[in-house]
Design a protein around this motif. Sequence first.
Motif, PDB file in Angstrom:
ATOM      1  N   GLN A   1      44.538 -60.389  34.129  1.00 19.89           N
ATOM      2  CA  GLN A   1      44.593 -61.052  34.986  1.00 19.89           C
ATOM      3  C   GLN A   1      43.701 -60.519  36.105  1.00 19.89           C
ATOM      4  OE1 GLN A   1      43.344 -63.953  35.664  1.00 19.89           O
ATOM      5  NE2 GLN A   1      43.788 -64.331  33.861  1.00 19.89           N
ATOM      6  N   VAL A   2      43.016 -58.776  36.413  1.00 18.06           N
ATOM      7  CA  VAL A   2      42.994 -58.245  37.277  1.00 18.06           C
ATOM      8  C   VAL A   2      41.393 -58.590  38.519  1.00 18.06           C
ATOM      9  CG1 VAL A   2      42.003 -56.541  35.909  1.00 18.06           C
ATOM     10  CG2 VAL A   2      42.802 -55.772  38.243  1.00 18.06           C
ATOM     11  N   PRO A   3      42.355 -59.079  39.208  1.00 20.45           N
ATOM     12  CA  PRO A   3      40.179 -59.580  39.922  1.00 20.45           C
ATOM     13  C   PRO A   3      39.100 -58.786  39.372  1.00 20.45           C
ATOM     14  CG  PRO A   3      42.068 -58.768  41.637  1.00 20.45           C
ATOM     15  CD  PRO A   3      42.912 -58.764  40.235  1.00 20.45           C
ATOM     16  N   ILE A   4      38.752 -59.223  39.393  1.00 18.60           N
ATOM     17  CA  ILE A   4      37.082 -58.150  38.870  1.00 18.60           C
ATOM     18  C   ILE A   4      35.924 -58.635  40.211  1.00 18.60           C
ATOM     19  CG2 ILE A   4      35.268 -57.673  36.961  1.00 18.60           C
ATOM     20  CD1 ILE A   4      37.595 -58.570  35.150  1.00 18.60           C
ATOM     21  N   LEU A   5      35.360 -57.804  40.703  1.00 21.97           N
ATOM     22  CA  LEU A   5      33.905 -57.719  41.405  1.00 21.97           C
ATOM     23  C   LEU A   5      32.886 -57.818  40.348  1.00 21.97           C
ATOM     24  CD1 LEU A   5      33.340 -57.325  44.783  1.00 21.97           C
ATOM     25  CD2 LEU A   5      31.748 -56.295  43.273  1.00 21.97           C
ATOM     26  N   ILE A   6      31.919 -58.183  40.149  1.00 22.15           N
ATOM     27  CA  ILE A   6      30.897 -57.626  39.370  1.00 22.15           C
ATOM     28  C   ILE A   6      30.025 -57.239  40.281  1.00 22.15           C
ATOM     29  CG2 ILE A   6      28.843 -58.465  38.252  1.00 22.15           C
ATOM     30  CD1 ILE A   6      30.543 -60.019  35.942  1.00 22.15           C
ATOM     31  N   LEU A   7      28.930 -56.135  39.798  1.00 20.02           N
ATOM     32  CA  LEU A   7      27.270 -55.722  40.406  1.00 20.02           C
ATOM     33  C   LEU A   7      27.240 -55.458  39.657  1.00 20.02           C
ATOM     34  CD1 LEU A   7      29.134 -51.843  41.893  1.00 20.02           C
ATOM     35  CD2 LEU A   7      28.567 -54.284  43.564  1.00 20.02           C
ATOM     36  N   SER A   8      25.536 -56.361  39.750  1.00 12.87           N
ATOM     37  CA  SER A   8      24.222 -56.188  39.436  1.00 12.87           C
ATOM     38  C   SER A   8      22.326 -56.359  39.629  1.00 12.87           C
ATOM     39  CB  SER A   8      23.823 -57.981  38.555  1.00 12.87           C
ATOM     40  OG  SER A   8      23.016 -58.117  38.412  1.00 12.87           O
ATOM     41  N   ALA A   9      22.080 -55.446  39.178  1.00 12.04           N
ATOM     42  CA  ALA A   9      20.853 -55.031  39.809  1.00 12.04           C
ATOM     43  C   ALA A   9      20.035 -55.986  39.773  1.00 12.04           C
ATOM     44  CB  ALA A   9      20.419 -53.946  39.187  1.00 12.04           C
ATOM     45  N   ARG A  10      20.149 -57.139  39.054  1.00 13.42           N
ATOM     46  CA  ARG A  10      19.663 -58.432  38.693  1.00 13.42           C
ATOM     47  C   ARG A  10      19.943 -59.190  40.082  1.00 13.42           C
ATOM     48  NH1 ARG A  10      20.229 -58.907  32.680  1.00 13.42           N
ATOM     49  NH2 ARG A  10      22.640 -58.736  32.674  1.00 13.42           N
ATOM     50  N   ASP A  11      19.268 -60.196  40.531  1.00 15.21           N
ATOM     51  CA  ASP A  11      19.256 -61.191  41.294  1.00 15.21           C
ATOM     52  C   ASP A  11      19.351 -62.588  40.248  1.00 15.21           C
ATOM     53  OD1 ASP A  11      20.100 -63.188  43.504  1.00 15.21           O
ATOM     54  OD2 ASP A  11      18.173 -62.664  44.642  1.00 15.21           O
ATOM     55  N   SER A  12      19.902 -62.923  39.518  1.00 15.16           N
ATOM     56  CA  SER A  12      19.926 -64.131  38.681  1.00 15.16           C
ATOM     57  C   SER A  12      21.293 -64.565  38.536  1.00 15.16           C
ATOM     58  CB  SER A  12      19.805 -63.622  37.206  1.00 15.16           C
ATOM     59  OG  SER A  12      19.778 -64.425  36.274  1.00 15.16           O
ATOM     60  N   ASN A  13      20.344 -65.608  39.635  1.00 17.55           N
ATOM     61  CA  ASN A  13      21.894 -67.252  39.523  1.00 17.55           C
ATOM     62  C   ASN A  13      22.495 -67.548  37.801  1.00 17.55           C
ATOM     63  OD1 ASN A  13      22.149 -67.942  41.862  1.00 17.55           O
ATOM     64  ND2 ASN A  13      20.281 -69.697  41.490  1.00 17.55           N
ATOM     65  N   THR A  14      21.944 -66.908  36.885  1.00 17.18           N
ATOM     66  CA  THR A  14      22.302 -67.205  34.825  1.00 17.18           C
ATOM     67  C   THR A  14      23.132 -66.121  35.061  1.00 17.18           C
ATOM     68  OG1 THR A  14      19.740 -67.525  34.639  1.00 17.18           O
ATOM     69  CG2 THR A  14      21.566 -67.179  32.730  1.00 17.18           C
ATOM     70  N   ASP A  15      22.865 -64.913  35.630  1.00 13.72           N
ATOM     71  CA  ASP A  15      24.193 -63.951  35.400  1.00 13.72           C
ATOM     72  C   ASP A  15      25.409 -63.904  36.349  1.00 13.72           C
ATOM     73  OD1 ASP A  15      22.576 -61.733  33.933  1.00 13.72           O
ATOM     74  OD2 ASP A  15      21.548 -61.077  35.309  1.00 13.72           O
ATOM     75  N   LYS A  16      25.031 -64.449  37.532  1.00 16.76           N
ATOM     76  CA  LYS A  16      26.095 -65.007  38.408  1.00 16.76           C
ATOM     77  C   LYS A  16      26.856 -66.139  37.907  1.00 16.76           C
ATOM     78  CE  LYS A  16      25.024 -65.224  42.395  1.00 16.76           C
ATOM     79  NZ  LYS A  16      24.558 -65.458  44.387  1.00 16.76           N
ATOM     80  N   VAL A  17      26.422 -67.617  37.154  1.00 13.46           N
ATOM     81  CA  VAL A  17      27.565 -68.539  36.278  1.00 13.46           C
ATOM     82  C   VAL A  17      27.787 -67.580  35.122  1.00 13.46           C
ATOM     83  CG1 VAL A  17      27.231 -69.606  34.707  1.00 13.46           C
ATOM     84  CG2 VAL A  17      25.679 -69.506  37.020  1.00 13.46           C
ATOM     85  N   LEU A  18      27.409 -66.891  34.871  1.00  7.28           N
ATOM     86  CA  LEU A  18      28.040 -66.682  33.271  1.00  7.28           C
ATOM     87  C   LEU A  18      29.414 -65.024  33.715  1.00  7.28           C
ATOM     88  CD1 LEU A  18      24.890 -65.147  31.233  1.00  7.28           C
ATOM     89  CD2 LEU A  18      26.649 -67.152  30.439  1.00  7.28           C
ATOM     90  N   GLY A  19      28.841 -64.621  35.060  1.00  7.77           N
ATOM     91  CA  GLY A  19      30.052 -63.481  34.378  1.00  7.77           C
ATOM     92  C   GLY A  19      31.719 -64.310  35.540  1.00  7.77           C
ATOM     93  N   LEU A  20      30.852 -65.446  36.553  1.00 10.13           N
ATOM     94  CA  LEU A  20      32.085 -65.788  37.148  1.00 10.13           C
ATOM     95  C   LEU A  20      32.929 -67.095  35.901  1.00 10.13           C
ATOM     96  CD1 LEU A  20      30.423 -67.332  40.235  1.00 10.13           C
ATOM     97  CD2 LEU A  20      32.327 -65.480  40.502  1.00 10.13           C
ATOM     98  N   GLY A  21      31.449 -67.339  34.777  1.00 10.68           N
ATOM     99  CA  GLY A  21      32.620 -67.951  33.863  1.00 10.68           C
ATOM    100  C   GLY A  21      33.291 -67.698  33.154  1.00 10.68           C
ATOM    101  N   PHE A  22      33.124 -66.162  32.379  1.00 14.45           N
ATOM    102  CA  PHE A  22      33.855 -65.332  31.928  1.00 14.45           C
ATOM    103  C   PHE A  22      35.125 -64.328  32.897  1.00 14.45           C
ATOM    104  CE2 PHE A  22      30.086 -65.845  28.947  1.00 14.45           C
ATOM    105  CZ  PHE A  22      30.615 -65.932  28.028  1.00 14.45           C
ATOM    106  N   GLY A  23      35.116 -65.148  33.869  1.00 21.72           N
ATOM    107  CA  GLY A  23      36.621 -64.252  35.091  1.00 21.72           C
ATOM    108  C   GLY A  23      36.995 -63.318  35.347  1.00 21.72           C
ATOM    109  N   ALA A  24      35.402 -63.384  35.830  1.00 16.36           N
ATOM    110  CA  ALA A  24      35.010 -62.195  37.397  1.00 16.36           C
ATOM    111  C   ALA A  24      35.158 -63.105  38.877  1.00 16.36           C
ATOM    112  CB  ALA A  24      33.240 -62.055  37.438  1.00 16.36           C
ATOM    113  N   ASP A  25      36.049 -62.236  39.601  1.00 11.63           N
ATOM    114  CA  ASP A  25      36.531 -63.101  40.378  1.00 11.63           C
ATOM    115  C   ASP A  25      35.209 -63.521  41.898  1.00 11.63           C
ATOM    116  OD1 ASP A  25      39.675 -63.727  40.249  1.00 11.63           O
ATOM    117  OD2 ASP A  25      39.185 -61.683  39.621  1.00 11.63           O
ATOM    118  N   ASP A  26      34.004 -62.222  41.749  1.00  8.57           N
ATOM    119  CA  ASP A  26      33.150 -61.989  43.205  1.00  8.57           C
ATOM    120  C   ASP A  26      32.626 -61.664  42.404  1.00  8.57           C
ATOM    121  OD1 ASP A  26      32.088 -61.988  45.038  1.00  8.57           O
ATOM    122  OD2 ASP A  26      34.021 -61.151  46.360  1.00  8.57           O
TER     123      ASP A  26
END
Length: 237
Positions: free
Chosen positions: A75-100
């Motif tokens: 359950q370690v907090p995870i912040l995802i960095l992306s070069a793509r400004d994509s809401n799909t990436d954001k939703v997928l990342g948060l949906g798979f457990g990213a915190d930010d």
Amino acid sequence: MNTTKSILIIEDEQDISRVLRDYLVKQGFAADTADNGVEGMRMLAASAYDYVILDIMLPDIDGIELCRRIRESSQVPILILSARDSNTDKVLGLGFGADDYMTKPFSLSELVARIQAHFRRYDSVVMPKQPVGSALQAGPITIDRKSYRVTLHEQEVSLSAKEFELLHHLIKHRNQVFSKNQLLDAVWGYGVYGDENTVTVYIRRLREKLEKDPSSPKMLKTVWGVGYKFNEDLESE
């Protein structure tokens, strides 16, 4: 900030990872780097990190897939960095457990502000000992901050740390309507920096885990044009 807080940076662009590491160290953190997903998983298995910064574009494992794998055992907090400004990436990342989630290019000071906000929330909400009677009951849900445990109809429900904190905040202030920005400030600790879509994703995840029909929620209600509330006047199932 407590210098014992350790952060793992999983980023294949060495210039970025080096700048991140050096900046975090200057801010009082301990920081390590991994150049790929396999190395990152190995380091996570070997050491108890307090926070993970994860690039979404890695040479060996997709960052979203790596986030999912980490969540299977930690359950370690995870912040995802992306070069793509994509809401799909954001939703997928948060949906798979990213915190930010942050999009490149990003401000180092904003990144550190988010990390510090997380640790302030963790130290003030999670770490202090709670009284024995700390459990809250709301309809079929029992949520106990002391044990970090949630049950629905007496069956335990697995929630991430942020899911737990969001649910606890809404139940503690049941029937009170909160805007997305207010929830970002109360649960993530940085309303001014955050993306309101994060709240939308987390509300949806809670509904999927707690509501009989997530598309027609009875507990986690949307107040259109305002925000969300936990509905105390539950209908009988």
